[in-house]
Scaffold this active site. Structure first.
Site, PDB file in Angstrom:
ATOM      1  N   LEU A 186      20.009   5.082 -17.674  1.00  0.00           N
ATOM      2  CA  LEU A 186      19.273   4.845 -16.423  1.00  0.00           C
ATOM      3  C   LEU A 186      18.456   3.553 -16.564  1.00  0.00           C
ATOM      4  O   LEU A 186      17.264   3.586 -16.885  1.00  0.00           O
ATOM      5  CB  LEU A 186      18.371   6.057 -16.162  1.00  0.00           C
TER       6      LEU A 186
ATOM      7  N   GLU B  21      18.710  -0.300 -14.661  1.00  0.00           N
ATOM      8  CA  GLU B  21      19.481  -1.182 -13.772  1.00  0.00           C
ATOM      9  C   GLU B  21      19.703  -2.573 -14.361  1.00  0.00           C
ATOM     10  O   GLU B  21      20.769  -3.162 -14.188  1.00  0.00           O
ATOM     11  CB  GLU B  21      18.799  -1.282 -12.399  1.00  0.00           C
TER      12      GLU B  21
ATOM     13  N   GLN C 154      22.626   2.767  -7.815  1.00  0.00           N
ATOM     14  CA  GLN C 154      22.638   4.025  -7.069  1.00  0.00           C
ATOM     15  C   GLN C 154      21.951   3.929  -5.705  1.00  0.00           C
ATOM     16  O   GLN C 154      22.443   4.452  -4.718  1.00  0.00           O
ATOM     17  CB  GLN C 154      21.953   5.078  -7.936  1.00  0.00           C
ATOM     18  N   PHE C 155      20.818   3.275  -5.676  1.00  0.00           N
ATOM     19  CA  PHE C 155      20.099   3.053  -4.419  1.00  0.00           C
ATOM     20  C   PHE C 155      19.578   1.623  -4.421  1.00  0.00           C
ATOM     21  O   PHE C 155      18.996   1.185  -5.427  1.00  0.00           O
ATOM     22  CB  PHE C 155      18.899   3.999  -4.289  1.00  0.00           C
TER      23      PHE C 155
ATOM     24  N   ASP D   5      17.004   0.549  -3.260  1.00  0.00           N
ATOM     25  CA  ASP D   5      15.569   0.590  -3.562  1.00  0.00           C
ATOM     26  C   ASP D   5      15.282   0.406  -5.062  1.00  0.00           C
ATOM     27  O   ASP D   5      14.156   0.101  -5.441  1.00  0.00           O
ATOM     28  CB  ASP D   5      15.002   1.936  -3.123  1.00  0.00           C
TER      29      ASP D   5
ATOM     30  N   ILE E  42      17.177  -1.583  -7.153  1.00  0.00           N
ATOM     31  CA  ILE E  42      17.913  -2.740  -7.668  1.00  0.00           C
ATOM     32  C   ILE E  42      16.973  -3.705  -8.390  1.00  0.00           C
ATOM     33  O   ILE E  42      17.399  -4.550  -9.173  1.00  0.00           O
ATOM     34  CB  ILE E  42      18.657  -3.464  -6.515  1.00  0.00           C
TER      35      ILE E  42
ATOM     36  N   HIS F 147      14.267   5.407  -0.404  1.00  0.00           N
ATOM     37  CA  HIS F 147      15.701   5.690  -0.223  1.00  0.00           C
ATOM     38  C   HIS F 147      16.172   5.120   1.109  1.00  0.00           C
ATOM     39  O   HIS F 147      17.130   5.625   1.687  1.00  0.00           O
ATOM     40  CB  HIS F 147      15.982   7.196  -0.287  1.00  0.00           C
TER      41      HIS F 147
END
Ligand SMILES: Cc1ncc(C[n+]2csc(CCOP(=O)(O)OP(=O)(O)O)c2C)c(N)n1
Ligand SMILES: [Mg+2]
Length: 755
Positions: A483, A485, A507-508, A510, A512, A555
């Site tokens: 986990l 990024e 994944q989202f 938000d 990044i 999200h």
């Protein structure tokens, strides 16, 4: 506790005696790169040549300092004090075989690998022929393509994750050798691949840089995968003015990293050639025998301040500086050669004279070298070889009329955007073995036996976009990442530089931001900053956007303009299933890095479903789609605002007989200016609608350009509809108020039509 060598002590070889190391066994001549095998031993000639390269490194720094003071070059940062460990590394490793992610102190490494003083001085003057960057980067930002020295940035720490990805790529190609083959018709045509089963990747950094999160992410990833990675920390006690005890808890990075599994660790005197060479070889043995990565921690000195812009007397005492002089690696090695009777003073001077002359001649030549042409500045923002806007990327959907009646019927069933993205990924993985997928939760199941024993169905992403891909292609090609990024993107950059095509998932949107340094300062500029020597074409798929009823602050984010503001990156934002399939295929096959924005709300929407268009369907970038034709005004938009604008347009037509034209941009960088121009030229009124905050948003640029270039065509001001300048709230009524709704678009269009 600080690592100190007794001042004036003779050079020691704490980890190997001269006999153990086998130096002096025979005179050996040094061969040039490419052909040169790694040497396990140091003969007299090696020790002399090491002195020559160390002296060359130091004197090149001195020459640059002189040139900087004469205003003939524009920046200087030296490798002084680091030469022993660097030259040892350059001799122990294999140029054009191993891979190298150096940092700015690594002049000695590059010289030992085979770079020339002339090449380095071309960098200092910013010459067109500077092999590192063609005058685009500061000096000492090394890149030598023919030696496998990869372009580096000024960012402390980003190189380590890329080195991890590079090591993964070597292993990948060893497992899938066919993936290394060239293929026509996509990026592979322009991405040569070479690999060796026992290659390793060298990466270096300073003591201060070990504080970066990306360093720790790299250590975790390298340990997890037992990668052939050699991490070389050159500890000069300082990060600009910050001493190591104020930087690193306990004052010693070796103590902090000691519990990472699979690593070989070594802490040594990096000012001692013999100790450094021995440490290097123990590390290399560990790595090449497949036992995992190695962490080398060499203690070095920093005699010349951080850079020429820094004055270390402002924060280091005179006593401390004097103490350091006694540990200077260059004088220590010179003294060693003399004491061991390998060379006398006259011999030393003879070597130095030759080097001094070489530097002088190289400097004269470099100062006379042509600088880059002004018109070259826009070269290599993108691939010069493959243009994703070209007709080569324009392929029609396949005919649905093949097979049995039942098969035709099944194929004709409209599918969601999620289905078509999944299908496209599967087909591209089938077609191109270089494509691999990783990210958070993207695998079906990391505990593979659960899948093989059919104990679980598998996950395949939080939105299930990658479902079934691990089961189809195996865990080497589809796997979960830790986990982190920055790690996902940084590793992907390293892989893509070697020729792989990572299609990674954030994944989202938000989340990044931890990867922002890698995206903005590495991924998008790799080609430009290396004058086309290196590139990292890859795809980052990102679930983005709001309208989720409860998505809230973390999200629902968009923020695409932050990325369209980054030269070198392609930004794609489909609004429907068919476009998603066609644009994703273009993204994967093209030769540029692509940010592929997938709107979460559109994943399973009824709007825009389509049958799978076949395994060759592509849409070129920079081609908008007229979703709804009209003559009275133009709405320029994209993403989840497309269906909302369409709803508003239909209502406006019914209520007021106003015919608005709806343009879906589909790709935001590049964007289709010709279509905007044609439409506004026809309707003379334009509304730009987008989901992100109004101010500084994507529409600001479009509106500005329309006002600038199409002013004569306009019968009304350019208008925008967008979100409020806030984040998105959780409470659904607030969310509705914040995000642009069909009614907002309707009202804005009506006002525009009546203007
Ligand atoms: C991400 C980032 N933050 C800050 C800087 C500015 N900076 C350049 S070098 C440096 C110190 C690096 O120290 P260290 O890692 O110990 O390497 P050294 O220069 O001592 O060899 C800093 C703060 C940078 N280049 N990148
Ligand atoms: Mg340092």
């Amino acid at each position: 506790m600080k690592y100190r060598l007794g001042s004036g002590a003779p050079p020691t070889a704490p980890f190997g005696t001269a006999a153990e190391l086998g130096y002096f066994p025979a005179m050996a001549t040094r061969t040039r790169p490419q052909a040169r095998p790694a040497k396990q031993t140091l003969a007299k000639a090696d020790l002399l040549d090491i002195y020559r390269v160390m002296y060359l490194s130091r004197r090149l720094d001195d020459k640059e300092i002189q040139l900087k003071r004469q205003n003939k070059i524009f920046f200087q940062i030296s490798g002084a004090g680091h030469e022993a460990v660097l030259v040892a590394a350059g001799r122990a490793l294999r140029p054009a075989y191993d891979w190298f992610y150096p940092y700015y102190r690594d002049r000695g490494l590059c010289l030992a690998l085979g770079a020339t003083p002339y090449e380095m001085l071309l960098g200092a003057v910013g010459a067109a022929d500077d092999p590192a960057s063609g005058g685009r980067q500061m000096p000492s930002h090394w890149a030598f393509k023919h030696l496998n020295v990869v372009s580096q940035s000024s960012c402390t720490g980003t190189q380590v994750l890329q080195a991890v990805g590079c090591a993964e790529a070597g292993r990948y190609f060893a497992r899938f050798p066919n993936a290394a083959r060239k293929a026509d018709g996509d990026y592979r045509e322009f991405k040569d691949v070479s690999f060796h089963d026992d290659e390793l990747v060298y990466v270096s950094l300073g003591d201060g840089t070990t504080s970066q999160g990306e360093f720790w992410e790299s250590m975790n990833a390298a340990a997890l995968m037992k990668l052939p990675l050699l991490v070389c920390v050159q500890d000069n006690d300082y990060a600009i003015s910050v001493p190591v005890e104020a930087q690193t808890a306990g004052g010693n990075i070796s103590k902090l990293v000691a519990s990472f599994p699979n690593f070989h660790f070594d802490e040594f005197d990096g000012t001692d050639v013999i100790a450094s060479f021995a440490a290097l070889h123990r590390a290399i043995d560990h790595i090449r025998s497949g036992q995992g990565p190695a962490f080398l921690h060499g203690h070095v000195t920093r005699p010349y301040s951080h850079s020429l812009s820094d004055d270390e007397k402002l924060y280091r005492s005179a006593a401390e500086l004097a103490d350091e002089v006694a540990r200077d690696p260059l004088s220590r090695h010179r003294q060693f050669l003399i004491e061991e009777g390998i060379l006398d003073e006259a011999g030393v001077h003879a070597i130095e004279k030759v080097v001094d002359k070489d530097i002088q001649l190289s400097a004269d030549r470099a100062l006379a070298a042509p600088v880059p042409k002004l018109e070259s500045i826009t070269n290599w923002v993108y691939s010069p070889d493959l243009d994703p806007e070209s007709p080569a990327f324009d392929r029609q959907p396949a005919s649905l009329k093949q097979g049995t009646e039942e098969a035709v019927k099944k194929a004709a069933v409209p599918k969601t955007m999620a289905d078509l993205i999944n299908h496209t990924l599967r087909d591209e993985m089938k077609r191109d073995e270089r494509v691999l997928i990783f990210g958070e939760d993207v695998a079906d199941c990391s505990r593979e036996e659960y899948l093989t024993k059919k104990m679980v169905k598998g996950k395949g992403g939080v939105f299930k976009l990658t479902y079934g891909l691990q089961m189809d292609f195996g865990p080497d090609r589809v796997f979960n990442a830790p986990l982190a990024e920055a790690s996902i993107v940084g590793r992907a950059v390293g892989m893509a530089t070697r020729g792989l095509k990572p299609v990674v998932e954030i994944q989202f949107f938000d989340y990044i931001w931890p990867a922002m340094m890698q995206i903005r300062n590495e991924l998008s500029v790799m080609r430009w900053r290396s004058s086309n020597a290196f590139s990292s074409p890859l795809v980052i798929r990102v679930a983005t956007g709001g309208y989720l009823t409860g998505g809230a602050v973390y999200h629902s984010q968009c923020g695409e303009s932050i990325f369209t503001h980054t030269p070198g990156l392609r930004v794609v934002f489909p609004s429907n299933a068919l476009d998603a399939a066609g644009l994703l295929r273009t993204a994967i096959r093209c030769d540029d890095p692509v940010l592929f924005l997938e709107h979460k709300r559109l994943y399973r929407e009824t709007f825009g479903r389509a049958p799978y268009p076949g395994n060759d369907f592509m849409i070129p970038f920079g081609k908008a789609r007229i979703v709804h034709p009209g003559d009275d005004l133009t709405v320029v938009t994209y993403g989840a605002v497309v269906p909302r604008a369409l709803q508003a347009i239909n209502k406006l037509e019914r209520d007021h007989g106003v015919h608005a034209e709806l343009l879906d941009l589909r790709t935001l960088s590049p964007y289709d200016w010709d279509s905007i121009k044609a439409s506004v030229g026809k309707t003379n009124r334009v509304l730009v609608a987008y989901e992100d905050c109004l101010s500084w948003g994507y529409g600001a640029e479009i509106a500005a350009r329309i006002a600038d270039e199409l002013f004569e065509s306009l019968d009304a001001p350019v208008r925008r509809v967008a979100a409020t300048d806030t984040f998105v709230a959780y409470q659904p009524q607030l969310e509705d108020e914040i995000l642009p709704q069909p009614d907002d678009i309707y009202k804005a269009m009506l006002a525009l039509a009546e203007y």
